[in-house]
Design a protein around this motif. Structure first.
Motif, PDB file in Angstrom:
ATOM      1  N   GLY A 156      33.190  46.578  23.297  1.00  0.00           N
ATOM      2  CA  GLY A 156      34.582  46.801  23.656  1.00  0.00           C
ATOM      3  C   GLY A 156      35.522  45.795  23.021  1.00  0.00           C
ATOM      4  O   GLY A 156      35.128  44.694  22.628  1.00  0.00           O
ATOM      5  N   ALA A 157      36.784  46.204  22.939  1.00  0.00           N
ATOM      6  CA  ALA A 157      37.861  45.336  22.457  1.00  0.00           C
ATOM      7  C   ALA A 157      39.083  45.696  23.279  1.00  0.00           C
ATOM      8  O   ALA A 157      39.600  46.808  23.180  1.00  0.00           O
ATOM      9  N   ARG A 158      39.546  44.774  24.096  1.00  0.00           N
ATOM     10  CA  ARG A 158      40.665  45.102  24.977  1.00  0.00           C
ATOM     11  C   ARG A 158      41.513  43.873  25.266  1.00  0.00           C
ATOM     12  O   ARG A 158      41.102  42.739  24.987  1.00  0.00           O
ATOM     13  N   ILE A 159      42.666  44.120  25.838  1.00  0.00           N
ATOM     14  CA  ILE A 159      43.568  43.042  26.259  1.00  0.00           C
ATOM     15  C   ILE A 159      43.197  42.683  27.697  1.00  0.00           C
ATOM     16  O   ILE A 159      43.274  43.526  28.590  1.00  0.00           O
ATOM     17  N   ILE A 160      42.761  41.458  27.917  1.00  0.00           N
ATOM     18  CA  ILE A 160      42.376  41.055  29.263  1.00  0.00           C
ATOM     19  C   ILE A 160      43.608  40.591  30.037  1.00  0.00           C
ATOM     20  O   ILE A 160      44.629  40.190  29.459  1.00  0.00           O
ATOM     21  N   SER A 161      43.536  40.651  31.343  1.00  0.00           N
ATOM     22  CA  SER A 161      44.659  40.246  32.188  1.00  0.00           C
ATOM     23  C   SER A 161      44.754  38.726  32.266  1.00  0.00           C
ATOM     24  O   SER A 161      43.806  38.002  31.925  1.00  0.00           O
ATOM     25  N   GLY A 162      45.897  38.242  32.740  1.00  0.00           N
ATOM     26  CA  GLY A 162      46.058  36.805  32.927  1.00  0.00           C
ATOM     27  C   GLY A 162      45.083  36.254  33.947  1.00  0.00           C
ATOM     28  O   GLY A 162      44.585  35.132  33.802  1.00  0.00           O
ATOM     29  N   GLN A 163      44.776  37.037  34.985  1.00  0.00           N
ATOM     30  CA  GLN A 163      43.800  36.621  35.988  1.00  0.00           C
ATOM     31  C   GLN A 163      42.425  36.438  35.364  1.00  0.00           C
ATOM     32  O   GLN A 163      41.730  35.449  35.623  1.00  0.00           O
ATOM     33  N   GLU A 164      42.019  37.407  34.551  1.00  0.00           N
ATOM     34  CA  GLU A 164      40.713  37.303  33.899  1.00  0.00           C
ATOM     35  C   GLU A 164      40.652  36.078  32.992  1.00  0.00           C
ATOM     36  O   GLU A 164      39.663  35.345  32.978  1.00  0.00           O
ATOM     37  N   GLU A 165      41.719  35.851  32.245  1.00  0.00           N
ATOM     38  CA  GLU A 165      41.752  34.709  31.337  1.00  0.00           C
ATOM     39  C   GLU A 165      41.598  33.400  32.103  1.00  0.00           C
ATOM     40  O   GLU A 165      40.832  32.519  31.708  1.00  0.00           O
ATOM     41  N   GLY A 166      42.326  33.278  33.213  1.00  0.00           N
ATOM     42  CA  GLY A 166      42.222  32.071  34.016  1.00  0.00           C
ATOM     43  C   GLY A 166      40.844  31.897  34.620  1.00  0.00           C
ATOM     44  O   GLY A 166      40.282  30.799  34.637  1.00  0.00           O
ATOM     45  N   ALA A 167      40.274  32.994  35.127  1.00  0.00           N
ATOM     46  CA  ALA A 167      38.956  32.930  35.764  1.00  0.00           C
ATOM     47  C   ALA A 167      37.868  32.564  34.761  1.00  0.00           C
ATOM     48  O   ALA A 167      36.992  31.735  35.047  1.00  0.00           O
ATOM     49  N   TYR A 168      37.924  33.157  33.553  1.00  0.00           N
ATOM     50  CA  TYR A 168      36.910  32.841  32.542  1.00  0.00           C
ATOM     51  C   TYR A 168      36.993  31.369  32.130  1.00  0.00           C
ATOM     52  O   TYR A 168      35.973  30.723  31.899  1.00  0.00           O
ATOM     53  N   GLY A 169      38.213  30.858  32.030  1.00  0.00           N
ATOM     54  CA  GLY A 169      38.371  29.446  31.688  1.00  0.00           C
ATOM     55  C   GLY A 169      37.805  28.539  32.762  1.00  0.00           C
ATOM     56  O   GLY A 169      37.161  27.521  32.466  1.00  0.00           O
ATOM     57  N   TRP A 170      38.037  28.902  34.026  1.00  0.00           N
ATOM     58  CA  TRP A 170      37.516  28.111  35.147  1.00  0.00           C
ATOM     59  C   TRP A 170      35.992  28.113  35.146  1.00  0.00           C
ATOM     60  O   TRP A 170      35.352  27.066  35.344  1.00  0.00           O
ATOM     61  N   ILE A 171      35.383  29.262  34.910  1.00  0.00           N
ATOM     62  CA  ILE A 171      33.921  29.344  34.866  1.00  0.00           C
ATOM     63  C   ILE A 171      33.377  28.481  33.727  1.00  0.00           C
ATOM     64  O   ILE A 171      32.401  27.734  33.899  1.00  0.00           O
ATOM     65  N   THR A 172      34.023  28.554  32.567  1.00  0.00           N
ATOM     66  CA  THR A 172      33.564  27.785  31.410  1.00  0.00           C
ATOM     67  C   THR A 172      33.602  26.286  31.690  1.00  0.00           C
ATOM     68  O   THR A 172      32.630  25.560  31.418  1.00  0.00           O
ATOM     69  N   ILE A 173      34.723  25.797  32.220  1.00  0.00           N
ATOM     70  CA  ILE A 173      34.869  24.362  32.496  1.00  0.00           C
ATOM     71  C   ILE A 173      33.805  23.881  33.466  1.00  0.00           C
ATOM     72  O   ILE A 173      33.128  22.867  33.240  1.00  0.00           O
ATOM     73  N   ASN A 174      33.631  24.588  34.559  1.00  0.00           N
ATOM     74  CA  ASN A 174      32.669  24.143  35.579  1.00  0.00           C
ATOM     75  C   ASN A 174      31.229  24.329  35.126  1.00  0.00           C
ATOM     76  O   ASN A 174      30.346  23.575  35.548  1.00  0.00           O
ATOM     77  N   TYR A 175      30.974  25.305  34.271  1.00  0.00           N
ATOM     78  CA  TYR A 175      29.634  25.465  33.712  1.00  0.00           C
ATOM     79  C   TYR A 175      29.293  24.258  32.835  1.00  0.00           C
ATOM     80  O   TYR A 175      28.212  23.681  32.938  1.00  0.00           O
ATOM     81  N   LEU A 176      30.246  23.872  31.958  1.00  0.00           N
ATOM     82  CA  LEU A 176      30.004  22.745  31.055  1.00  0.00           C
ATOM     83  C   LEU A 176      29.888  21.426  31.809  1.00  0.00           C
ATOM     84  O   LEU A 176      29.183  20.513  31.372  1.00  0.00           O
ATOM     85  N   LEU A 177      30.584  21.309  32.939  1.00  0.00           N
ATOM     86  CA  LEU A 177      30.493  20.096  33.755  1.00  0.00           C
ATOM     87  C   LEU A 177      29.244  20.064  34.617  1.00  0.00           C
ATOM     88  O   LEU A 177      28.972  19.058  35.286  1.00  0.00           O
ATOM     89  N   GLY A 178      28.492  21.147  34.639  1.00  0.00           N
ATOM     90  CA  GLY A 178      27.273  21.197  35.434  1.00  0.00           C
ATOM     91  C   GLY A 178      27.511  21.390  36.911  1.00  0.00           C
ATOM     92  O   GLY A 178      26.649  21.043  37.731  1.00  0.00           O
ATOM     93  N   ASN A 179      28.669  21.930  37.286  1.00  0.00           N
ATOM     94  CA  ASN A 179      28.989  22.092  38.707  1.00  0.00           C
ATOM     95  C   ASN A 179      28.298  23.297  39.350  1.00  0.00           C
ATOM     96  O   ASN A 179      28.267  23.406  40.574  1.00  0.00           O
TER      97      ASN A 179
END
Length: 323
Positions: free
Chosen positions: A167-190
């Motif tokens: 797929g190729a689509r425009i994601i919502s602002g909520q999705e963008e924020g949530a994916y960023g939050w998951i990435t940060i906490n994943y990299l921090l080992g939380n």
């Protein structure tokens, strides 16, 4: 004296000799087995590795990421590792609004780089996905037809690649924020703990995570786990289950308040107080020069509220910053 008779039979093998031959044969087999085991143990077992490709189509540029993970999940969540990143040359895909047919081909070089990283036999099973963020959200508001044509060009290119197009689509602002939050906490080992930390992690009703503030080019996202649910914004709550634990996350996206669009809004307000076609701006360094079309400048949804009639069609910007 009679001559001894010669017969055609050979002397029989003694029982002791038979036993010695059998023991020797078994010893040889044992030696071969030991050597085989030793060689096998020194060879790494084949890994059952999966691959995936994600294209992050931001407002100013696009990045292609290649990820790998073991096929076996941990608590229903994969352990992902980034193995390659490629920055696509040129602007973000929203920058092709006037030449939409070029949006897709701009990705080809990075797709070929991904082909070299992922084993050939796994190309067809490797998923590829593109998510476009605020730049395309703005283009959709400004010119929906152009946004659709850009996505169509991108999809055509991704489908022609030897991967499994997802797929190729425009994601919502909520999705963008949530994916960023998951990435940060994943990299921090939380999320993924071990030993005593894992035990204490399982006892907590709310895990200790970090909030994420993502300042992009066209929008800014803020995401965190709230102490309590706010009655005024329940629509901004999302729920995730990661590594066997549930998370309730608040996320909100502020469109037009990314770095680039905030600067555009600032320039639009500066234009309200100028009467000539030159603008000296301390936000740019000395020697910086840029000429923009006033009519195109105010087509942007982030600056259109400041639109008015000007006695000039071109605006010349010169930097006067001291740094």
């Amino acid at each position: 004296m009679d001559e001894p008779k010669v017969t055609g039979t050979k002397p029989k093998m003694s029982t002791t000799r038979k036993i010695l031959l059998i023991l020797g044969f078994l010893s040889t087999l044992a030696a071969i087995a030991l050597i085989t085991v030793a060689v096998t143990q020194n060879q790494p077992l084949p890994k059952n590795i999966k691959y995936g490709i994600v294209l992050d189509a931001g407002s100013s540029h696009t990045n292609l990421y290649v990820y790998e993970w073991p096929a076996e999940k941990e608590n229903d969540t994969g352990v992902v590792q980034q193995v390659e990143v490629c920055k696509v040359e040129g602007p973000g895909i929203s920058g092709y609004s006037q030449t939409t047919e070029k949006a897709g081909p701009s990705l080809v070089q990075c797709l070929r780089q991904a082909e070299g990283v992922i084993p050939l036999k796994q190309h067809q099973e490797t998923p590829v996905y593109l998510g476009a963020t605020a730049g395309m959200r703005l283009l959709r508001l400004e010119n929906k037809d152009a946004a659709e044509k850009v996505l169509s060009s991108v999809e055509k290119t991704l489908r022609s690649a030897p991967f499994n197009f997802q797929g190729a689509r425009i994601i919502s602002g909520q999705e963008e924020g949530a994916y960023g939050w998951i990435t940060i906490n994943y990299l921090l080992g939380n999320f993924k703990q071990s030993g005593w930390k894992k035990f204490l992690h399982s006892l907590k009703s709310v895990s200790e995570t970090s909030g994420a503030l993502d300042l992009g080019g066209a929008s800014t996202q803020i995401t965190f786990v709230p102490d309590e649910i706010s009655s005024e914004s329940p629509q901004n709550l999302l729920y995730f289950r990661l590594y066997g634990k549930d998370y309730r996350v608040y996320t909100h996206s502020f469109l037009c308040y990314g770095k680039d669009q905030a600067l555009q809004q600032k320039l639009a307000r500066d234009l309200q107080s100028t009467e000539n076609s030159s603008l000296f701006d301390p936000c740019f360094h000395q020697g910086y020069q840029r000429t923009i079309s006033v009519s195109n400048f105010f087509k942007n949804p982030c600056t259109s509220v400041e639109k008015k009639q000007f006695p000039f069609s071109q605006l010349h910007i010169e930097g006067e910053g001291e740094l």
